[in-house]
Design an enzyme around this catalytic site. Structure first.
Site, PDB file in Angstrom:
ATOM      1  N   TYR A  62      -8.987  -9.781  -8.680  1.00 19.95           N
ATOM      2  CA  TYR A  62      -9.080  -8.724  -8.111  1.00 19.95           C
ATOM      3  C   TYR A  62     -10.218  -7.864  -8.475  1.00 19.95           C
ATOM      4  O   TYR A  62     -10.401  -7.447  -9.598  1.00 19.95           O
ATOM      5  CB  TYR A  62      -7.885  -7.772  -8.371  1.00 19.95           C
TER       6      TYR A  62
HETATM    7  N1  LIG Z   1      -0.027 -13.430  -4.554  1.00 25.13           N
HETATM    8  C1  LIG Z   1      -1.058 -13.241  -3.527  1.00 25.13           C
HETATM    9  O1  LIG Z   1      -1.606 -14.276  -3.163  1.00 25.13           O
HETATM   10  C2  LIG Z   1      -1.164 -11.897  -3.043  1.00 25.13           C
HETATM   11  C3  LIG Z   1      -1.618 -11.704  -1.772  1.00 25.13           C
HETATM   12  C4  LIG Z   1      -1.548 -10.155  -1.384  1.00 25.13           C
HETATM   13  C5  LIG Z   1      -1.094  -9.232  -2.013  1.00 25.13           C
HETATM   14  N2  LIG Z   1      -0.509  -9.442  -3.185  1.00 25.13           N
HETATM   15  C6  LIG Z   1      -0.190  -8.511  -4.291  1.00 25.13           C
HETATM   16  O2  LIG Z   1       0.884  -7.706  -3.497  1.00 25.13           O
HETATM   17  C7  LIG Z   1       0.495  -6.229  -3.375  1.00 25.13           C
HETATM   18  C8  LIG Z   1       0.485  -5.737  -2.069  1.00 25.13           C
HETATM   19  O3  LIG Z   1       0.118  -6.270  -0.937  1.00 25.13           O
HETATM   20  P1  LIG Z   1      -0.535  -5.509   0.220  1.00 25.13           P
HETATM   21  O4  LIG Z   1      -1.491  -4.585  -0.212  1.00 25.13           O
HETATM   22  O5  LIG Z   1      -0.908  -6.571   1.200  1.00 25.13           O
HETATM   23  O6  LIG Z   1       0.537  -4.796   0.793  1.00 25.13           O
HETATM   24  P2  LIG Z   1       1.104  -3.834   1.849  1.00 25.13           P
HETATM   25  O7  LIG Z   1       2.219  -3.090   1.434  1.00 25.13           O
HETATM   26  O8  LIG Z   1       1.859  -5.009   2.797  1.00 25.13           O
HETATM   27  O9  LIG Z   1       0.005  -3.238   2.535  1.00 25.13           O
HETATM   28  C9  LIG Z   1      -0.565  -2.319   2.111  1.00 25.13           C
HETATM   29  C10 LIG Z   1      -1.436  -1.650   2.807  1.00 25.13           C
HETATM   30  O10 LIG Z   1      -0.922  -0.888   4.027  1.00 25.13           O
HETATM   31  C11 LIG Z   1      -1.125   0.334   4.178  1.00 25.13           C
HETATM   32  N3  LIG Z   1      -0.059   0.976   3.726  1.00 25.13           N
HETATM   33  C12 LIG Z   1       0.759   1.219   2.492  1.00 25.13           C
HETATM   34  N4  LIG Z   1       1.610   2.200   2.636  1.00 25.13           N
HETATM   35  C13 LIG Z   1       1.493   2.855   3.610  1.00 25.13           C
HETATM   36  C14 LIG Z   1       1.704   4.138   4.199  1.00 25.13           C
HETATM   37  N5  LIG Z   1       2.905   4.638   3.296  1.00 25.13           N
HETATM   38  N6  LIG Z   1       1.590   4.396   5.562  1.00 25.13           N
HETATM   39  C15 LIG Z   1       0.436   4.111   6.019  1.00 25.13           C
HETATM   40  N7  LIG Z   1      -0.466   2.782   5.609  1.00 25.13           N
HETATM   41  C16 LIG Z   1       0.306   2.297   4.351  1.00 25.13           C
HETATM   42  C17 LIG Z   1      -2.572   0.760   3.175  1.00 25.13           C
HETATM   43  O11 LIG Z   1      -3.783   0.158   3.964  1.00 25.13           O
HETATM   44  P3  LIG Z   1      -4.391   0.858   4.845  1.00 25.13           P
HETATM   45  O12 LIG Z   1      -4.166   2.323   4.397  1.00 25.13           O
HETATM   46  O13 LIG Z   1      -6.027   0.436   4.915  1.00 25.13           O
HETATM   47  O14 LIG Z   1      -3.989   0.639   6.278  1.00 25.13           O
HETATM   48  C18 LIG Z   1      -2.046  -0.323   2.171  1.00 25.13           C
HETATM   49  O15 LIG Z   1      -3.370  -0.778   1.573  1.00 25.13           O
HETATM   50  C19 LIG Z   1      -1.070  -6.485  -3.737  1.00 25.13           C
HETATM   51  O16 LIG Z   1      -1.726  -5.260  -4.305  1.00 25.13           O
HETATM   52  C20 LIG Z   1      -1.130  -7.481  -4.715  1.00 25.13           C
HETATM   53  O17 LIG Z   1      -0.830  -7.069  -6.081  1.00 25.13           O
HETATM   54  C21 LIG Z   1      -0.426 -10.915  -3.854  1.00 25.13           C
END
Ligand SMILES: NC(=O)c1ccc[n+]([C@@H]2O[C@H](COP(=O)([O-])OP(=O)(O)OC[C@H]3O[C@@H](n4cnc5c(N)ncnc54)[C@H](OP(=O)(O)O)[C@@H]3O)[C@@H](O)[C@H]2O)c1
Length: 330
Positions: A62
């Site tokens: 990351y």
């Molecule tokens: N193991 C793996 O392969 C893997 C893969 C992916 C993630 N992860 C882990 O999972 C965590 C979460 O993944 P993710 O970031 O994809 O989670 P997610 O919650 O599905 O998406 C997060 C994104 O959605 C938007 N968002 C989140 N809350 C919001 C709200 N209240 N209102 C409006 N927009 C909102 C933001 O992007 P925008 O504002 O840009 O729209 C934010 O960056 C990562 O940080 C990582 O630690 C692991």
């Protein structure tokens, strides 16, 4: 609005009911801007801590190591024992080096020391293999990972897989059982109301082998917040809008049917769609703690509010039924 503690899967450790994910720390988009810079990272960690958050998720790749480095700087002013920190190894860390990737003993040993150094800690609470490595014998990486636990560098092992290749995890845990190695006790798959591919054999394997489930992308990378419209208008501030393939895959008519059901339930329980989507995962009997992602403190605070949302079993089922799982599609 403090978060409660829940057991970390079958282990004896307690973690916050919502984990905080740091994938976007130092992450450069295709357009060359950093999604979360260093100061924002500290602000987000402060906000998570202020709401009782103690379960932090990172990975060696990351922000090319910056995520772990910033978490380490932040932890240096705190009692490390207050936090449960998870990281991951697999993806290439030395692009031109054929040994700079995967789960070989050489790469695992190099990376674990780098991770601990960047985080400024003697041990990781949880180490996931970020993906499966078909080029390394399972005996090699399970034995190496077991050595990390024996040496006190790692407390628990987890597997993070993109596809529901349940039999590979089962095979590894059978090997661990036979040889007396530490097994995988946690799994970190993608799971949310629109990405349901783990339902079926993968979740059955997790139940049978007693693996806690820690879902990533719980909001479908923003889709399940309700901020996208069927008409295809992208909010100006969305980083997801830069990925045309993301839009092709996520902004589909059947996914918007799910978003509409989420919005209906959100009205019923007086919460936001993001909170309802996270509460659905938290209500799931196999889920340990969804990993909340957020790019701003406002988003994070909204998402942490999911801990106060109670769904009825009827609402849980209605949301689940808004999109068929893999078996229903056959
Ligand atoms: N193991 C793996 O392969 C893997 C893969 C992916 C993630 N992860 C882990 O999972 C965590 C979460 O993944 P993710 O970031 O994809 O989670 P997610 O919650 O599905 O998406 C997060 C994104 O959605 C938007 N968002 C989140 N809350 C919001 C709200 N209240 N209102 C409006 N927009 C909102 C933001 O992007 P925008 O504002 O840009 O729209 C934010 O960056 C990562 O940080 C990582 O630690 C692991």
């Amino acid at each position: 609005m403090d978060l409660d503690y829940v057991p970390l899967g079958p282990t004896g450790t307690q973690v916050s009911e919502l984990a905080f994910g740091t994938w976007r720390f130092g992450r450069e988009t295709d357009q060359g801007h950093v999604e979360i810079d260093e100061q924002r990272a500290y602000d987000l960690l402060d906000a998570y801590e202020a709401h009782g958050g103690r379960f932090i998720d990172t990975a060696d790749m990351y922000g090319e190591g910056q995520s772990e480095e910033w978490i380490g700087n932040w932890l240096a002013d705190r009692d490390r024992e207050d936090f449960v920190v998870a990281s991951k190894i697999y993806w290439p860390t030395r692009p031109d080096d054929p040994n700079g990737r995967g789960l070989s003993r050489k790469h695992l040993r190099r990376q674990i020391d780098l991770i601990l150094d960047r985080l400024g800690t003697d041990y990781l609470d949880l180490l996931y293999i970020h993906r499966w490595d078909d080029d390394t014998p399972v005996e090699e990486f399970m034995r190496t990972l077991d050595g990390f636990v024996r040496d006190g560098k790692v407390n628990y092992l987890g597997t993070s897989t993109l596809r529901p290749n349940a039999w590979k995890v089962a095979k590894a845990n059978e090997l661990a059982r036979r040889e007396g190695y530490e097994p995988f006790t946690l799994s970190q798959p993608r799971y949310n109301l629109v990405n349901r591919e783990i339902e079926g054999s993968y979740l059955e394997m997790c139940e049978d082998y007693d693996l806690g489930v820690v879902p990533w992308s719980p909001l479908g990378q923003g889709l399940l917040t309700g901020k996208y419209s069927r008409e295809g208008d992208m909010p100006d501030d969305s980083t997801a809008s830069e990925g045309e393939t993301w839009a092709d895959r996520y902004l589909t008519p059947e996914n918007f049917d799910v978003v509409e059901e989420v919005e209906a339930v959100a009205e019923e329980v007086d919460a936001t769609p993001a909170q309802v989507s996270l509460a659905w995962l938290a209500h799931h009997p196999q889920v340990t703690a969804p990993i909340v992602g957020a790019r701003t403190v406002e988003q994070l605070e909204e998402n942490l509010g999911a801990a106060q949302v109670d769904l009825s079993d009827e609402q849980f089922e209605r949301l689940a039924a808004a999109k068929a799982g893999p078996f229903e599609r056959l």
